[in-house]
Design a protein around this motif. Structure first.
Motif, PDB file in Angstrom:
ATOM      1  N   GLU B 110       0.831  -1.206   0.000  1.00 26.15           N
ATOM      2  CA  GLU B 110       0.000   0.000   0.000  1.00 26.15           C
ATOM      3  C   GLU B 110       0.865   1.255   0.000  1.00 26.15           C
ATOM      4  OE1 GLU B 110      -3.306   0.047   2.780  1.00 26.15           O
ATOM      5  OE2 GLU B 110      -3.412   2.232   2.647  1.00 26.15           O
ATOM      6  N   ALA B 220      -6.038   2.811  -0.674  1.00 31.27           N
ATOM      7  CA  ALA B 220      -6.599   1.979   0.398  1.00 31.27           C
ATOM      8  C   ALA B 220      -7.552   0.913  -0.134  1.00 31.27           C
ATOM      9  CB  ALA B 220      -7.311   2.864   1.417  1.00 31.27           C
ATOM     10  N   THR B 223      -7.116  -2.733   1.204  1.00 29.87           N
ATOM     11  CA  THR B 223      -7.460  -2.998   2.591  1.00 29.87           C
ATOM     12  C   THR B 223      -8.950  -3.250   2.731  1.00 29.87           C
ATOM     13  OG1 THR B 223      -5.989  -1.127   2.858  1.00 29.87           O
ATOM     14  CG2 THR B 223      -6.741  -2.195   4.869  1.00 29.87           C
TER      15      THR B 223
END
Lengths: 413, 294
Positions: B110, B220, B223
């Motif tokens: 990330e 993101a 995630t």
């Protein structure tokens, strides 16, 4: 009065310059003014926080380049706050370990309200630059908390006053989609109230969990309901995802929303956007100071500032100006100074000040229209400013929540 | 709430199946990797995000078609590189090591995306030829989504054929049941493990490419989706091919119906389903008995 000759003046100036250059260690060793900066840099609001951080840093660097405040250097200590739990821990850490003088920032209403409580206990000034919940200005207002960001009612009334004049509210049948957390609930309360007070019909509301990747089911549902307008109370990446998919399904119902943040709109791209929205600030604003800020920010970061960047930039400037004017870094002194109605230039061509009974910054907002794509200069050029709310001669109070709408039991210092 | 008629109900179920297909791609890759290597790949979401970002780059140069093929391939190559450099050292050790490694990998991934592409989302539009809708009588549906489901179905079919109909697939299947015996027969599982890992993350990459025009691209994104993939695998049952497929579709349909009836619980519904399945049938819907975990 002693007259200073040109020669002496130059000498003194050179001496001062050498002094600063020659002894940076002394400057650093002096007690700096520490500003604790809290904002989500990860999670569904992280994109907005990234802009906020760039702008806060710019404001601090500019202040230091001018020689700091009260002869002291300003230091920004920034922390990532992906959720309210972390926000509280980081706020405490900033106060206890880093010994910051002030707190500034945050975008999530849930986190902001939590930080506000920490600040209140520590009696430390907290400037809110990005969260909108009316509750923070009303039921949960407090003495050390000041709001540069507009509240939900301001956003709602800005677009609402315009919609009303266009005849879109009276008799209109609206359906709401609302983010299922503090911000969304508060915004739904305010926006549905505005609708019913002005003769519109509320067809219903869906509380949407944050971080949803798929809105197709909601969009199919809207097709069956056939509202006159879909009112969006979403934020962050949720806004982007919804806008893209709404366009994907070619939904025919006009779209408006409680809050518009430029970054998620940029991420959706101009193709996915329609209609009229409202903004606290837009980078194409031509008021004094705004084009210069846009230019400095763009040169440094390679992209224009969004509304969040404006909030953090202006927030830091207000804080530092207040310190300079009050000649103090004690939070109590600053609260008193701000409550007395100190005036600030916030790049909108009209001075702004904090309302004494709820600490909301009284300021102009803007109705914006999605630009015709053919006229857009670049990928960031997505809006035209339609009008200022309130207009230049009008009272700031026109878009503010009234005392009755949002009573604030302001506690003592 | 709209008037509840049969067409509306059918529409939501159909939409749920389509949304579910996308969970299937993610979960299938995860399940494959777990099935053979016993590694719980916490970096699955990062590969998914990487797939989307690579597609963004390829699409800019060559269009969406090449992006759809090239991006999962690149993800697979990277995955195989990581597998043979690092992950393979951890198979024999404590399962916790694999967990920690892939967890770290997810964070590194990330952050790398943030550094390479910046923190803000990128606009990724639906490719020109796939915009618009298909009308089937009363129903109107997005053309792009129908395309995505077709690609997903092809990918699932491809994986199934490779596993069931090829000699290589036979080794994989044998390897998931009894690695010792496979080794005793003189077959090395190492290249198989590498290939399966590559194939698994390629599926994640593909899901990333397909969802990029729908949900946008931002750091993101991995995630957010990672957890959902795990839940689907757990519901479907470890070690089964059709388990994640069935579970993915089921999750999609339940979610879609929850939006119709009770939106606040739409996201939570899959966790509730997982809890229920774990209570009633701990091995998952189609999970087989697994001696090494029991």
């Amino acid at each position: 009065m002693t007259r200073i000759g040109r020669r002496e003046f130059l000498k003194a100036g050179a001496g001062a310059a050498v002094g600063t250059l020659g002894f940076p260690a002394i400057l650093r060793a002096q007690d700096t003014i520490k500003v604790g900066h809290l904002t989500p840099r990860t999670g569904f609001l992280g994109q907005l926080g990234a802009y906020g951080f760039m702008a806060a840093q710019l404001a601090v660097d500019e202040a230091n380049a001018r020689g700091g405040v009260l002869g002291r250097k300003v230091e920004l200590i920034s922390e990532d706050t992906p959720n309210p739990g972390v926000a509280v821990t980081k706020a405490q850490k900033l106060i206890e370990r880093d010994q910051v003088h002030f707190l500034i920032g945050e975008i999530s209403s849930a986190s902001g309200l939590a930080i506000s409580e920490v600040a209140q206990r520590a009696k430390i000034l907290y400037v809110n630059t990005g969260w909108n919940s009316d509750e923070g200005r009303g039921a949960r207002c407090q003495r050390y908390l000041f709001h540069v960001e507009g509240c939900n009612t301001m956003y709602t009334k800005t677009i609402g006053r315009w919609q009303e004049r266009q005849g879109k509210i009276k008799g209109g049948r609206w359906y709401f989609l609302t983010a299922d957390y503090a911000f969304g609930h508060d915004l739904y309360r305010v926006s549905s109230k505005f609708l019913s007070e002005h003769g519109g019909t509320n067809l219903g509301n869906d509380m949407v969990p944050t971080g949803s990747l798929d809105y197709s089911s909601y969009i199919l549902k809207l097709r069956a309901i056939k509202p006159d307008l879909v009112y969006l109370n979403l934020a962050g990446t949720d806004q982007t995802t919804f806008l893209k998919q709404y366009r994907e399904f070619g939904s025919p119902f006009p779209l408006a929303g409680g809050v518009m943040d430029t970054v998620p709109f940029w991420a959706a791209g101009i193709d996915a956007l329609t209609g009229y929205w409202q903004s606290l600030w837009y980078h194409d604003l031509k008021e004094p100071g705004s084009p210069e800020f846009t230019k400095r920010f763009s040169e440094r970061n390679g992209k224009p500032p969004d509304n969040q960047a404006w909030g953090e930039y202006v927030g830091i400037r207000i804080l530092l100006q207040a310190i300079a004017e009050a000649k103090s870094t004690r939070s109590q002194d600053l609260v008193a100074h701000l409550e007395k109605g100190a005036k600030f230039d916030i790049l909108k061509g009209r001075e702004a000040w904090f309302r004494d009974w709820d600490h909301q910054l009284l300021q102009t907002m803007y109705v914006v229209r999605v630009k015709d794509k053919a006229k857009a200069k670049d990928q960031w050029d997505i809006f035209e400013i339609v009008e200022a709310q309130p207009a230049k001669g009008e009272s700031y109070e026109l878009i503010q929540p009234t005392k009755a709408e949002n009573p604030c039991p302001m506690p003592a210092l | 709430m709209p008037p509840l008629t049969l067409p509306i109900l059918i529409e939501h179920v159909a939409n749920g199946l389509l949304v579910g297909a996308y969970f299937v791609t993610l979960a299938l890759g995860l399940s494959l990797i777990f099935g053979l290597g016993g590694v719980i790949n916490l970096a699955h979401g990062a590969f998914y995000a990487l797939g989307a970002y690579l597609a963004f780059e390829v699409q800019r140069q060559a269009g969406f078609g090449p992006a759809l093929i090239l991006s999962p391939l690149l993800v697979a190559l990277l995955g195989m590189g990581i597998e043979s450099l690092f992950l393979r050292r951890l198979y024999r050790g404590d399962p916790l090591l694999g967990l920690l490694f892939t967890f770290g990998l997810a964070m590194v991934g990330e952050q790398a995306i943030r550094i390479a592409w910046g923190t803000t989302g990128l606009p990724f539009q639906i490719p020109e030829g796939l915009r618009g809708f298909v009308a089937l009588g009363e129903f109107i549906y997005s053309r792009y989504r129908l395309f995505a489901i077709a690609v997903t179905a092809l990918a699932i079919l491809g994986v199934w054929l490779a596993l069931e109909k090829t000699p290589y697939g036979m080794i994989v299947r044998a390897g998931t049941r009894d690695p010792e015996m496979v080794r005793a027969l003189g077959i090395s599982l190492r290249p198989v493990l590498t290939a399966v890992f590559g194939c698994g993350v390629a599926l994640a990459g593909l899901a990333g490419v397909l969802s990029a025009p729908l949900a946008g691209v931002h750091p993101a994104m991995g995630t957010e989706i990672g957890t959902a993939a795990f839940v689907v695998v757990v519901i479907g049952g470890l070690g089964s091919f059709w388990g994640p497929v069935l579970a993915g579709l089921l999750v999609g349909v339940i979610r879609s119906l929850m939006v119709l009836f009770w939106p606040p619980a739409a996201e939570a519904s899959m966790y509730a389903l997982m809890a229920l399945i774990l209570l009633l049938r701990p091995r998952g819907l189609l999970g087989e008995r697994w001696e090494q975990f029991e």
